[in-house]
Write a protein that holds these residues in place. Structure first.
Motif, PDB file in Angstrom:
ATOM      1  N   LYS A  97       0.822  -1.211   0.000  1.00 27.89           N
ATOM      2  CA  LYS A  97       0.000   0.000   0.000  1.00 27.89           C
ATOM      3  C   LYS A  97       0.859   1.266   0.000  1.00 27.89           C
ATOM      4  O   LYS A  97       0.519   2.256  -0.652  1.00 27.89           O
ATOM      5  CB  LYS A  97      -0.935  -0.008   1.217  1.00 27.89           C
ATOM      6  N   GLU A 100       2.351   1.774  -3.431  1.00 32.22           N
ATOM      7  CA  GLU A 100       1.290   2.178  -4.351  1.00 32.22           C
ATOM      8  C   GLU A 100       1.004   3.675  -4.277  1.00 32.22           C
ATOM      9  O   GLU A 100       0.778   4.326  -5.295  1.00 32.22           O
ATOM     10  CB  GLU A 100       0.025   1.380  -4.006  1.00 32.22           C
ATOM     11  N   CYS A 101       1.033   4.242  -3.068  1.00 33.60           N
ATOM     12  CA  CYS A 101       0.728   5.676  -2.929  1.00 33.60           C
ATOM     13  C   CYS A 101       1.977   6.541  -2.834  1.00 33.60           C
ATOM     14  O   CYS A 101       1.882   7.761  -2.678  1.00 33.60           O
ATOM     15  CB  CYS A 101      -0.167   5.913  -1.716  1.00 33.60           C
ATOM     16  N   PHE A 109       1.864   7.728   4.846  1.00 34.70           N
ATOM     17  CA  PHE A 109       1.035   6.613   4.388  1.00 34.70           C
ATOM     18  C   PHE A 109      -0.377   6.727   4.940  1.00 34.70           C
ATOM     19  O   PHE A 109      -1.364   6.577   4.210  1.00 34.70           O
ATOM     20  CB  PHE A 109       1.665   5.287   4.810  1.00 34.70           C
ATOM     21  N   ASN A 112      -2.299   9.483   3.277  1.00 36.32           N
ATOM     22  CA  ASN A 112      -2.691   9.153   1.896  1.00 36.32           C
ATOM     23  C   ASN A 112      -3.896   8.232   1.818  1.00 36.32           C
ATOM     24  O   ASN A 112      -4.624   8.223   0.825  1.00 36.32           O
ATOM     25  CB  ASN A 112      -1.511   8.504   1.160  1.00 36.32           C
ATOM     26  N   GLN A 113      -4.118   7.466   2.861  1.00 39.78           N
ATOM     27  CA  GLN A 113      -5.274   6.565   2.861  1.00 39.78           C
ATOM     28  C   GLN A 113      -6.588   7.318   3.015  1.00 39.78           C
ATOM     29  O   GLN A 113      -7.665   6.778   2.762  1.00 39.78           O
ATOM     30  CB  GLN A 113      -5.146   5.538   3.995  1.00 39.78           C
ATOM     31  N   SER A 115      -7.343  10.669   1.665  1.00 40.22           N
ATOM     32  CA  SER A 115      -7.317  11.858   0.779  1.00 40.22           C
ATOM     33  C   SER A 115      -6.315  12.915   1.237  1.00 40.22           C
ATOM     34  O   SER A 115      -6.608  14.105   1.300  1.00 40.22           O
ATOM     35  CB  SER A 115      -8.724  12.480   0.692  1.00 40.22           C
ATOM     36  N   ASP A 116      -5.110  12.453   1.551  1.00 40.39           N
ATOM     37  CA  ASP A 116      -4.032  13.365   1.953  1.00 40.39           C
ATOM     38  C   ASP A 116      -4.453  14.289   3.094  1.00 40.39           C
ATOM     39  O   ASP A 116      -4.273  15.517   3.030  1.00 40.39           O
ATOM     40  CB  ASP A 116      -3.528  14.193   0.761  1.00 40.39           C
TER      41      ASP A 116
END
Length: 480
Positions: A97, A100-101, A109, A112-113, A115-116
């Motif tokens: 994950k 990926e981001c 991290f 980012n999960q 919406s920043d």
């Protein structure tokens, strides 16, 4: 002692040389924080193990076993379980994950999960900075203790020397230098924890003699698995030891190794290293304390400055080494404790500097400096944090085990439930994560402040309560 000192100087030159060589590889901030995600799984696993078990394993756990006895086994069992759970349940999911981001840090991290979310990023960074400053200071304090016990220098001078060496090679080489020095340090640590118990048991006549002496101790508490406690009190004693394992899924400096893994195959490689390292290391540390119980008289421990008024139990391991192996070998093995301190302090300095530079300066404040400028800011913050941690180590009288327990509990209880729920529960939302960051950190501070940790450690209580807080807030609220 001259041979011991020369070996120690050679070791310092080696780690500084690694830092100098690694400095050539740092072209971007990602290189400095994660080694460009180019290091293989075996190497990162050795680094994760060395970073995970700081000087508390070589100094604090043997000292605790000397004081508590067989009941301290629960700490070893809990820690081993926590390490394996983090590798089996967290490593690959987090790596996948985060890659990926494009996240470089744990707070990034998590942000980012959702919406920043800059609130999550800021809170996560602040929690890391606060608790890791105490954690790093415990490592510097360990350096002072080891160098004082080994070479007879003032503890303050040992703190200065240890902090200076860690600062220099971390600033020079960043993540690559930290990982390569961790490889050497992880091998030295496990070698120390295997060789010393074997040498001591051999000298006293074998394992059967050791076990006979241990079970013949006059104090029933020292040979009780619950330190003589019964009922609820006995249960809480066991959970206090096992609760050390809860923190492994929430330590950013360890989770960073998972984030840096290049592939799922590297995670599988790393798992083999972790399994092979953890059992001899933890049970070796436990054995040092238990062997000391049956090998040294109260008068010897008092004379060595380990017990009694003004005594420091963290001096046990250096005294143990000098008692059972030749001076030249004792010097090498004592360097294992120095290695333990360095391997954790260096990576934690990186986590703090990344929290300030990458998470707050670059992401929260939306500053976009050139890569070289960002790299220089990270290095500057490393110096600042190192100075604060040095001051705490220089002025604090807390024993290493207590300092690590506080920082470990705060980080584990804050980030552990958040990481597990983010990876495994789709119902978690940003409100729950924000509540978890606030409750986990403040709850730990308050729990310690009102001395409740004497009954139930915050590593256990706040971890469980934070799970409930995150679940309830996520369930009862909707994201705007």
């Amino acid at each position: 002692m001259e041979t011991t000192f020369l070996g120690f100087v050679a070791y310092l030159i080696l780690v500084l040389g690694i830092g100098l060589i690694a400095s050539r590889k740092n072209k971007t901030n990602e290189d400095w924080l994660l080694g460009g995600r180019s290091l293989n799984g075996y190497l990162l696993a050795f680094s994760e193990r060395a970073s995970g078990e700081s000087a508390w394993l070589l100094l604090g756990l043997p000292a605790a076993a000397l004081s508590v006895g067989i009941g301290e086994s629960w700490t070893a069992i809990g820690s081993i379980a926590g390490i394996l759970i983090s590798w089996f349940l967290v490593a690959e999911k987090l790596r996948s994950k985060a890659t990926e981001c494009g996240a470089l840090t744990l707070p990034e991290f998590l942000s980012n999960q959702f919406s920043d979310c800059r609130v999550i990023l800021l809170l996560g960074a602040l929690v890391s900075i606060f608790f890791y400053t105490f954690y790093v200071s415990s490592g510097f304090a360990a350096a002072g203790t080891i160098l004082s016990a080994t070479f007879g220098i003032e503890k303050s001078s040992g703190v200065i020397l240890g902090a200076s060496v860690v600062l220099v090679y971390t600033i020079l080489g960043g993540f690559v230098a930290v990982v390569w020095t961790d490889l050497i340090q992880a091998i030295m640590m496990v070698a120390t924890l295997v060789i010393l118990p074997i040498a001591a048991i051999s000298e006293m006549g074998g394992l059967s003699v050791f076990l006979e002496r241990l079970t013949s101790l006059e104090s029933a508490e020292l040979i009780s698995i619950t330190q003589g406690k019964l009922g609820l009190e006995g249960f809480l004693f066991v959970m206090a030891g096992l609760s050390w394992g809860f923190g492994y899924v929430g330590q950013p400096h360890l989770l960073t190794r998972f984030i840096a893994m290049p592939s799922a195959g590297d995670v599988r490689k790393g798992l083999k290293v972790a399994i092979g390292w953890v059992f001899p290391a933890f049970f070796g540390a436990l054995l040092i304390g238990l062997i000391a119980l049956v090998s040294f008289s109260p008068e010897q421990l008092l004379t060595a400055g380990i017990s009694g008024e003004g005594g420091n139990p963290d001096k046990l391991m250096p005294f143990f080494a000098k008692s059972f192996v030749p001076a030249w070998l004792a010097g090498i093995l004592i360097c294992g404790a120095i290695a333990a301190m360095m391997s954790t302090a260096d990576t934690q300095l990186l986590v703090i500097s990344s929290a300030v530079c990458q998470d707050i300066y670059h992401k929260v404040l939306r500053k976009s400096p050139a890569e070289k400028e960002l790299l220089n800011i990270s290095r500057l913050m490393t110096v600042v944090v190192c100075a604060v941690a040095f001051y705490l180590a220089y002025t604090s009288d807390e024993i290493i085990f207590a300092m690590v327990s506080y920082a470990w509990g705060g980080l584990g209880s804050t980030f552990g439930p958040i990481v597990l729920l983010t990876l495994y529960w789709k119902g978690v939302n940003r409100n729950g994560i924000i509540a978890g960051l606030i409750f986990g950190s403040i709850g730990t501070i308050l729990w310690k402040s009102i001395y409740l940790q004497a009954y139930v450690p915050e590593r256990f209580s706040i971890f469980i309560l934070n799970f409930l807080v995150i679940y309830l807030v996520s369930t009862l609220t909707t994201e705007s």
